[in-house]
Design a protein around this motif. Structure first.
Motif, mmCIF file in Angstrom:
data_model
loop_
_atom_site.group_PDB
_atom_site.id
_atom_site.type_symbol
_atom_site.label_atom_id
_atom_site.label_comp_id
_atom_site.label_asym_id
_atom_site.label_seq_id
_atom_site.Cartn_x
_atom_site.Cartn_y
_atom_site.Cartn_z
ATOM 1 N N PRO A 83 0.835 -1.202 0.000
ATOM 2 C CA PRO A 83 0.000 0.000 0.000
ATOM 3 C C PRO A 83 0.870 1.253 0.000
ATOM 4 N N VAL A 85 0.748 5.585 0.535
ATOM 5 C CA VAL A 85 -0.012 6.704 1.078
ATOM 6 C C VAL A 85 0.620 7.988 0.573
ATOM 7 N N SER A 108 3.523 5.845 11.031
ATOM 8 C CA SER A 108 2.521 4.787 10.955
ATOM 9 C C SER A 108 2.804 3.782 12.058
ATOM 10 N N PRO A 133 0.771 -3.594 4.662
ATOM 11 C CA PRO A 133 -0.682 -3.763 4.683
ATOM 12 C C PRO A 133 -1.157 -4.066 6.103
ATOM 13 N N LEU A 165 -5.185 -0.802 5.576
ATOM 14 C CA LEU A 165 -4.574 -0.585 4.267
ATOM 15 C C LEU A 165 -4.340 -1.924 3.597
ATOM 16 N N TYR A 171 -3.616 5.312 -1.204
ATOM 17 C CA TYR A 171 -4.444 6.095 -0.298
ATOM 18 C C TYR A 171 -3.936 7.531 -0.264
ATOM 19 N N ASP A 186 -9.306 6.314 -0.031
ATOM 20 C CA ASP A 186 -8.746 5.639 -1.193
ATOM 21 C C ASP A 186 -8.453 6.692 -2.241
#
Length: 188
Positions: A83, A85, A108, A133, A165, A171, A186
């Protein structure tokens, strides 16, 4: 005393000793004289390190105890299709975050509390970061700084957003500097 070192010399000496200790602790993981990396203790489900740490060249951080240390980023180790961001700073008009300047960061944290990433954002435009993820909380914060941002103050929180995620997805994390609110959506 005429020959005694002033506080500036003592501070520089302490910073140099700290940098040497940090680079020594990184051992063979150092990739160049100005950038060092080391694996963190977080292990992914496939048995590989989940993140690495990297010293940011020429940037020091006040540690809150009156000392300084080099800025160290935590970068997520990701597989293809991880994923991504994109962090967008919105509503930037109005009062500045700092008198001379400020730098934005994204962190994160996984649902189990382990750190996935902690990154310095680009000064201009959005920044795209890869992450692991799964369930995680994305935290936006900033550090005020002097004119060239070579010395950063302790962190100040802006906002956070929780999300699950998924691999192969992108994202957008919008961070409002006016309201100190985050939204995670998203990008599709």
């Amino acid at each position: 005393m005429a020959n005694s070192p002033g506080p500036e010399r003592a501070q520089v000496a302490c910073m140099l000793v700290g940098a040497v200790l940090l680079l020594t602790a990184c051992g063979d993981a150092a990739t160049s004289p100005s950038v060092a990396t080391s694996s963190t203790s977080a292990i992914s489900s496939i048995g590989e390190s989940a993140s690495i740490q990297r010293v940011v060249p020429d940037v020091m951080v006040l540690d809150g105890n009156g000392g300084t240390r080099p800025l160290v980023e935590t970068i997520a180790v990701t597989a293809e299709g991880a994923p991504e961001v994109e962090v967008r700073w919105v509503e930037t008009g109005g009062a500045p975050l700092g008198i001379e300047g400020a730098r934005g960061f994204i962190r994160s944290v996984a649902a189990d509390g382990s750190l996935i990433l902690d990154r310095l954002m680009e000064e201009e435009g959005g920044t795209r970061v890869a992450t692991q993820p799964g369930d995680q909380t994305l935290v936006a914060y900033y550090r005020t700084c002097d004119g060239n941002c070579g010395m950063l103050d302790p962190e100040s929180p802006l906002c956070s957003a929780f999300g699950t995620l998924h691999s192969g997805k992108a994202y957008v994390l919008e961070v409002s500097l006016r309201t100190h609110m985050c939204s995670l959506t998203d990008s599709d």
